[in-house]
Design an enzyme around this catalytic site. Structure first.
Site, PDB file in Angstrom:
ATOM      1  CB  CYS A 139      -0.938   0.001   1.197  1.00  0.00           C
ATOM      2  SG  CYS A 139      -2.202  -1.296   1.158  1.00  0.00           S
ATOM      3  CG  HIS A 169       4.895 -17.928   4.388  1.00  0.00           C
ATOM      4  ND1 HIS A 169       5.751 -16.846   4.497  1.00  0.00           N
ATOM      5  CD2 HIS A 169       5.673 -19.006   4.090  1.00  0.00           C
ATOM      6  CE1 HIS A 169       6.994 -17.252   4.300  1.00  0.00           C
ATOM      7  NE2 HIS A 169       6.978 -18.553   4.038  1.00  0.00           N
ATOM      8  CB  CYS A 171     -59.256   6.661  31.772  1.00  0.00           C
ATOM      9  SG  CYS A 171     -58.145   7.984  32.312  1.00  0.00           S
ATOM     10  CG  HIS A 220     -58.814  10.021  28.394  1.00  0.00           C
ATOM     11  ND1 HIS A 220     -59.555   9.491  29.434  1.00  0.00           N
ATOM     12  CD2 HIS A 220     -59.221   9.373  27.275  1.00  0.00           C
ATOM     13  CE1 HIS A 220     -60.377   8.565  28.966  1.00  0.00           C
ATOM     14  NE2 HIS A 220     -60.192   8.473  27.648  1.00  0.00           N
TER      15      HIS A 220
END
Length: 572
Positions: free
Chosen positions: A64, A95, A194, A516
């Site tokens: 690279c 290898h 409720c 509610h």
């Protein structure tokens, strides 16, 4: 010459052996001896082991560098010649076997992939355990078990001729002109109740709990005549001789709701019993639905004393039907940031309380069917919060501040630490509590968060299990299956299905003091709105746009295990 690696146990299947790795092992007597002194554990124990390098060493890929390619993030070192290269140029190396310098994993240049070796993984595991010993679970936590429960096939009940005759002569067919499915019945509001009706609707349609009561597993008539045990800590009778049992009152509601009658039902007896048992919450003021849910499960647990005495799995959360359905186990890992010592504890839970996370969703982390949203340039217009983001925040490591310093058993003093939560055992019914009410530090009052929450109808909980969290923490390899009693972690996490389907959503609308509660039920892929006495069919978009406060999911697949007498199969 060393012998080839032994076969892996059936619980942890190994990939097929690499022929190049077998050839490398056969050429050396002790192939990985020189690597053991090069292994290095992560400083905080929160990452996979790596290869120890010299302080002045700067490894790089020669191919690279010569071709002006960008520096690769992953480098390999050949075990035969010690040459360093990147995976892109591994195929040109003469290898075969190399090692990853960052993750200490074996890599085959010819197969172009990671390979596994038991001797090498044992050496990595030994280095990790020597550097960071992990404590055993706390004494109050359930002891992990490696014994797998025997599963049996579920068989539908087919009545014999005598039972068929009894059903024909003693049964009354249900004739209803309503298009709603059976079990949809409104509940009358008895004065700011409720919050009770919304939670009851979710409990009435929780499949495991519904099957328990409709199969007459708790008979209210027999419970009233049964003498209380001597060691009962709760008194189920009043001074007037009234029988107080929320399980019996819930059994009455199940019978009334699934009787076929469509007129609204009034759960007055249930409210009376709950007021007598929970006297601190007895009032006509609006209460919190989540607190009521916790209170009801606790009272059902107290009432079903017989189930507690006959159960052999109290430590696993199987002492009563409420815990068998809703109880799970959380895992907490606290890691010292100074020495890396980790303390692990397990705690039972019956729900998960999630903080609303206003962060945006990107294309990279969108999953579980959540809809992607774009970043808003205006800071006042935030993207909707998703359930997956809340779960990611719940399982994300957090740093404990100076006020909550962790006492490190290795340092023998209080240190700053990292805490991470995960789910060790999933319940049959998973309940999420969304924290919409928070304390305001400026006005020293409670305020409500009206942010919208997006949630999927099908949910996969696998990324948030302890096995997945350990795998992401220590690397994507077989090491997490061995670390910290890993076999029990994987067994508990994978012993039940991690896929869930939603069946109920409890929403809250309005202000904190004058709000509610409404429940949306999903039955046969259709949604129904239960607003106290009114039950109507709604569209899917209505549910998604609501302000979800509690979400109820049930496992897609329920496993059945053989009972002690091998005659009755129960879902676990």
């Amino acid at each position: 010459m060393s012998s080839p690696p032994p076969a892996a146990p059936a619980s942890i299947p190994f990939p097929p052996p690499c022929p190049h790795l077998a050839s490398y092992r056969s050429s050396l007597s002790r192939p990985f001896r020189h690597l053991r002194r090069c292994l290095r554990a992560c400083p905080l124990g929160n990452g996979p082991p790596s290869i120890r390098l010299d302080a002045l060493a700067h490894p790089h890929c020669a191919a690279c560098s010569s071709s002006s390619c960008p520096c690769p993030s992953r480098l390999l070192a050949c075990l035969s010649c010690a040459q360093v290269f990147c995976p892109a140029h591994a195929s040109s190396h003469p290898h075969h076997i190399s090692v990853d310098l960052l993750r200490a994993e074996l890599f085959c240049c010819s197969c172009r992939g990671q390979v596994y070796d038991r001797d090498f993984d044992s050496a990595v595991l030994r280095v990790f355990h020597d550097a960071f010993p992990i404590t055993s679970p706390s004494t109050t936590a359930p002891a992990p078990t490696t014994r797998k429960r025997r599963r049996v096939h579920f068989h539908h009940w087919r009545p014999d001729p005598s039972h068929s005759h009894l059903i024909r002569t003693r049964s009354t067919p249900l004739h209803s002109i309503s298009t709603h499915p059976c079990g949809l019945r409104g509940l009358n509001n008895m004065g700011n109740t409720c919050f009770i009706n919304s939670v009851l609707q979710a409990l009435l349609h929780a499949p495991p709990l519904r099957n328990f009561f409709l199969s007459d597993r708790h008979n209210r008539f027999l419970c009233a005549t049964r003498s209380p045990p001597r060691n009962n800590k709760t008194n189920n009778t009043t001074h007037n001789g009234d029988h107080l049992c929320l399980a019996c009152d819930l059994d009455q509601i199940y019978s009334a709701v699934f009787s076929g009658d469509r007129t609204p039902f009034t759960p007055a007896k249930f409210l009376y019993s709950w007021w007598r048992i929970s006297s601190d919450l007895a009032s006509y003021e609006q209460q919190d639905a989540h607190e009521f849910f916790i209170s009801v499960l606790d009272r059902i647990h107290d009432n079903l004393v017989e189930d507690q005495q006959n159960s052999n799995n109290n430590a696993q959360g199987d002492c009563c039907i409420a815990h068998r359905v809703f109880s799970g186990i959380l895992r907490s890992d606290v890691t010292c940031t100074y020495c890396g010592f980790t303390s692990t504890t397990y705690d039972p839970c019956i729900d998960l309380s999630l903080d609303l996370d206003p962060t945006h969703i990107t294309r990279h982390n969108a999953r579980n069917g959540e809809r992607e949203t774009k970043q808003k340039h205006n800071k006042n217009l935030s993207a909707p919060t998703t359930l997956m983001r809340c779960l990611e925040k719940f399982t994300r490591p957090e740093r404990l501040d100076n006020e909550h310093k962790f006492y490190c058993q290795k340092c023998k003093e209080r240190r700053e630490s990292l805490k991470q939560m995960s789910i060790r055992k999933l319940p049959l019914v998973l309940c999420f509590h969304v924290k919409r009410f928070e304390h305001s530090t400026m006005k020293k009052t409670l305020r409500k968060i009206d942010s919208c929450l997006q949630f999927p109808f099908s949910l996969d909980m696998a990324p948030y299990l302890s096995s997945s969290v350990l795998r992401s923490r220590y690397g994507n390899r077989l090491l997490p299956a061995i670390l910290d009693n890993g076999e029990s972690e994987v067994g508990i996490s994978s012993g039940a299905s991690s896929e869930f389907e939603i069946f109920a959503v409890v929403t809250h609308s309005g202000r904190l003091d004058a709000g509610h509660y409404v429940t949306y039920l999903r039955i046969n892929n259709s949604w129904y709105k239960c607003d106290d006495a009114w039950v109507v069919k709604v569209e899917e978009s209505t549910v998604r746009e609501s302000q979800a406060y509690m979400l109820f999911y049930v496992q897609k697949v329920l496993y059945y295990t053989a009972g002690d007498n091998n005659t009755i199969d129960e879902p676990t």
